[in-house]
Design a protein around this motif. Sequence first.
Motif, PDB file in Angstrom:
ATOM      1  N   THR A 132       5.902   5.345   6.589  1.00 48.31           N
ATOM      2  CA  THR A 132       4.524   4.606   6.475  1.00 48.31           C
ATOM      3  C   THR A 132       3.387   5.476   6.751  1.00 48.31           C
ATOM      4  O   THR A 132       2.148   5.601   6.345  1.00 48.31           O
ATOM      5  CB  THR A 132       4.568   3.283   7.461  1.00 48.31           C
ATOM      6  N   ALA A 137       6.222   2.721   1.647  1.00 46.53           N
ATOM      7  CA  ALA A 137       6.691   1.780   2.129  1.00 46.53           C
ATOM      8  C   ALA A 137       8.161   2.132   2.165  1.00 46.53           C
ATOM      9  O   ALA A 137       8.507   3.051   1.350  1.00 46.53           O
ATOM     10  CB  ALA A 137       6.717   0.330   1.279  1.00 46.53           C
ATOM     11  N   TRP A 167       5.776  -0.984   6.165  1.00 43.19           N
ATOM     12  CA  TRP A 167       4.480  -1.112   5.171  1.00 43.19           C
ATOM     13  C   TRP A 167       3.398  -0.377   5.688  1.00 43.19           C
ATOM     14  O   TRP A 167       2.992  -0.652   6.869  1.00 43.19           O
ATOM     15  CB  TRP A 167       4.204  -2.704   4.807  1.00 43.19           C
ATOM     16  N   PHE A 274       9.139   3.593  -1.294  1.00 44.04           N
ATOM     17  CA  PHE A 274       8.374   3.049  -2.526  1.00 44.04           C
ATOM     18  C   PHE A 274       6.960   3.334  -2.399  1.00 44.04           C
ATOM     19  O   PHE A 274       6.228   3.462  -1.077  1.00 44.04           O
ATOM     20  CB  PHE A 274       8.269   1.202  -2.302  1.00 44.04           C
ATOM     21  N   ASP A 275       6.245   3.968  -3.434  1.00 39.25           N
ATOM     22  CA  ASP A 275       4.802   4.296  -3.514  1.00 39.25           C
ATOM     23  C   ASP A 275       4.273   3.020  -3.959  1.00 39.25           C
ATOM     24  O   ASP A 275       4.196   2.558  -5.142  1.00 39.25           O
ATOM     25  CB  ASP A 275       4.676   5.475  -4.659  1.00 39.25           C
ATOM     26  N   VAL A 276       3.657   2.273  -3.082  1.00 36.53           N
ATOM     27  CA  VAL A 276       3.108   0.820  -3.184  1.00 36.53           C
ATOM     28  C   VAL A 276       2.109   0.879  -4.420  1.00 36.53           C
ATOM     29  O   VAL A 276       2.029   0.154  -5.413  1.00 36.53           O
ATOM     30  CB  VAL A 276       2.436   0.235  -2.119  1.00 36.53           C
ATOM     31  N   GLU A 277       1.132   1.922  -4.122  1.00 34.98           N
ATOM     32  CA  GLU A 277       0.183   1.913  -5.362  1.00 34.98           C
ATOM     33  C   GLU A 277       0.749   2.005  -6.903  1.00 34.98           C
ATOM     34  O   GLU A 277       0.190   1.566  -7.743  1.00 34.98           O
ATOM     35  CB  GLU A 277      -0.775   3.221  -4.900  1.00 34.98           C
ATOM     36  N   PHE A 279       3.334   1.026  -7.700  1.00 31.56           N
ATOM     37  CA  PHE A 279       3.995  -0.082  -8.093  1.00 31.56           C
ATOM     38  C   PHE A 279       3.034  -1.304  -8.747  1.00 31.56           C
ATOM     39  O   PHE A 279       3.402  -2.061  -9.830  1.00 31.56           O
ATOM     40  CB  PHE A 279       5.076  -0.708  -7.121  1.00 31.56           C
ATOM     41  N   ALA A 280       1.890  -1.268  -8.084  1.00 32.14           N
ATOM     42  CA  ALA A 280       0.959  -2.129  -8.258  1.00 32.14           C
ATOM     43  C   ALA A 280      -0.110  -1.741  -9.473  1.00 32.14           C
ATOM     44  O   ALA A 280      -0.790  -2.640  -9.816  1.00 32.14           O
ATOM     45  CB  ALA A 280       0.016  -2.482  -6.993  1.00 32.14           C
ATOM     46  N   PRO A 287      -3.196  -3.643  -3.680  1.00 30.27           N
ATOM     47  CA  PRO A 287      -1.819  -4.126  -2.832  1.00 30.27           C
ATOM     48  C   PRO A 287      -2.040  -3.953  -1.209  1.00 30.27           C
ATOM     49  O   PRO A 287      -1.585  -4.778  -0.632  1.00 30.27           O
ATOM     50  CB  PRO A 287      -0.970  -3.122  -3.110  1.00 30.27           C
ATOM     51  N   LEU A 288      -2.753  -2.982  -0.672  1.00 30.70           N
ATOM     52  CA  LEU A 288      -2.968  -2.824   0.673  1.00 30.70           C
ATOM     53  C   LEU A 288      -3.642  -3.742   1.280  1.00 30.70           C
ATOM     54  O   LEU A 288      -3.556  -4.378   2.239  1.00 30.70           O
ATOM     55  CB  LEU A 288      -3.005  -1.493   1.065  1.00 30.70           C
ATOM     56  N   ALA A 291      -1.974  -7.108   1.120  1.00 33.68           N
ATOM     57  CA  ALA A 291      -1.223  -7.188   2.369  1.00 33.68           C
ATOM     58  C   ALA A 291      -1.570  -7.733   3.695  1.00 33.68           C
ATOM     59  O   ALA A 291      -1.366  -8.398   4.551  1.00 33.68           O
ATOM     60  CB  ALA A 291      -0.229  -5.906   2.611  1.00 33.68           C
TER      61      ALA A 291
END
Length: 338
Positions: A132, A137, A167, A274-277, A279-280, A287-288, A291
């Motif tokens: 994080t 994530a 996260w 996971f690279d959140v950006e 994925f989204a 996404p952040l 959340a």
Amino acid sequence: MSIVTALPVAELTDRIEEIFRKAGLSIAQSAAIARVIAAGEQDACKSHGIYRIEGCLRTLKAGKVVPCAEPVAVADGSAIVRVDARQGFAPLAFEIGLPHLVERTRALGLAALVINDCTHFSALWPEVEALTERGLAGLALCPSYSAVAPAGGQRPLFGTNPMAFGWPRPSGAPYVFDFATSMVARGEIELHRRAGQPIPEGWAIDTEGAPATDPERALAGALLPFGGHKGSAISTMIELLGGPMIGDFTSAEALGVLGSTSLLPRHGELILAFDVEQFARGRPGDPLARAEVLFDAILGQGARLPSQRRFAARARTEVEGIPLTAAELEQLDRFARL
Ligand code: NDP
Ligand code: PYC
């Protein structure tokens, strides 16, 4: 608990490192171990703080862990980074694998770090918080050694099998949970035994399968999974992903090799990042930011987020130092003299 003194984090870290150096560990191994144990104390996680030193030293003395192991990382351009811990403790293996895991995750959106042949004795939140802190994530899990009965069973089979998730948040501390999949970590029961205190009913059963509130009987019997059959299934998943899937021991196999629950087990660990950006990407909304709406809604009901207690302790100990009892200080002195 009578607190006699508060040690600055850096001083406690140095003292722990010195204990492991004297016990024959390399500088790199000692420093990595000292960081996670001091971090446990800093966050008021007593079941994985300095209490763990004794078990590490016992395991070392029994020749079940390699003191100067030099973990080797293999990153072959795929999504799976592997670190062979070479039968050393886990913290250094993780530190060596981390940059590779971060690089692979940023390149691919999703990557895994597999650590094999390590002795993992600590909390798992240091792993997911390291991710994080880098804007990713993460999910970390590992088996342990048989101590927990499956729901409906009566004999130890699963380990206490911890799982942690982290996260990243735009500001402040990340969202992190980290727990054993047993009702509590075994370390918590050991601390009750040490303090001569009973444990609550529902944590464990004795060798006959009857509820146990005496820690001694509980440790001789079996811990119970949290959440009945649901925790039992999650624990099974951890056995599968952190055992056979990564070519390492299940908790039953780890206990079989170790032959004792008084030492720390060797097994593997799996960390997913996971690279959140990524994925989204292409989907509506940040996404952040979304959340944050969820976290606000949790807090809005008067609930707290997991790790809030830990982060509060961290903020406090940074300023006030880490509170230690006379017995704990005496223990540190004793270990330093060994
Ligand atoms: P706990 O039951 O103490 O805590 C579990 C999690 O739940 C923490 O993130 C905690 O946050 C959170 N939490 C607790 N109460 C609340 C609440 N009221 N509302 C919201 N969140 C809450 O942990 P365990 O005894 O299960 O595990 C302790 C440690 O043991 C873990 O760090 C785990 O990794 C470690 N462990 C390691 C093993 C190994 O093989 N290496 C094996 C088993 C466990 P907070 O901390 O802020 O209270
Ligand atoms: O507390 O259950 C536990 C534990 C096992 C290995 C490290 N911690």
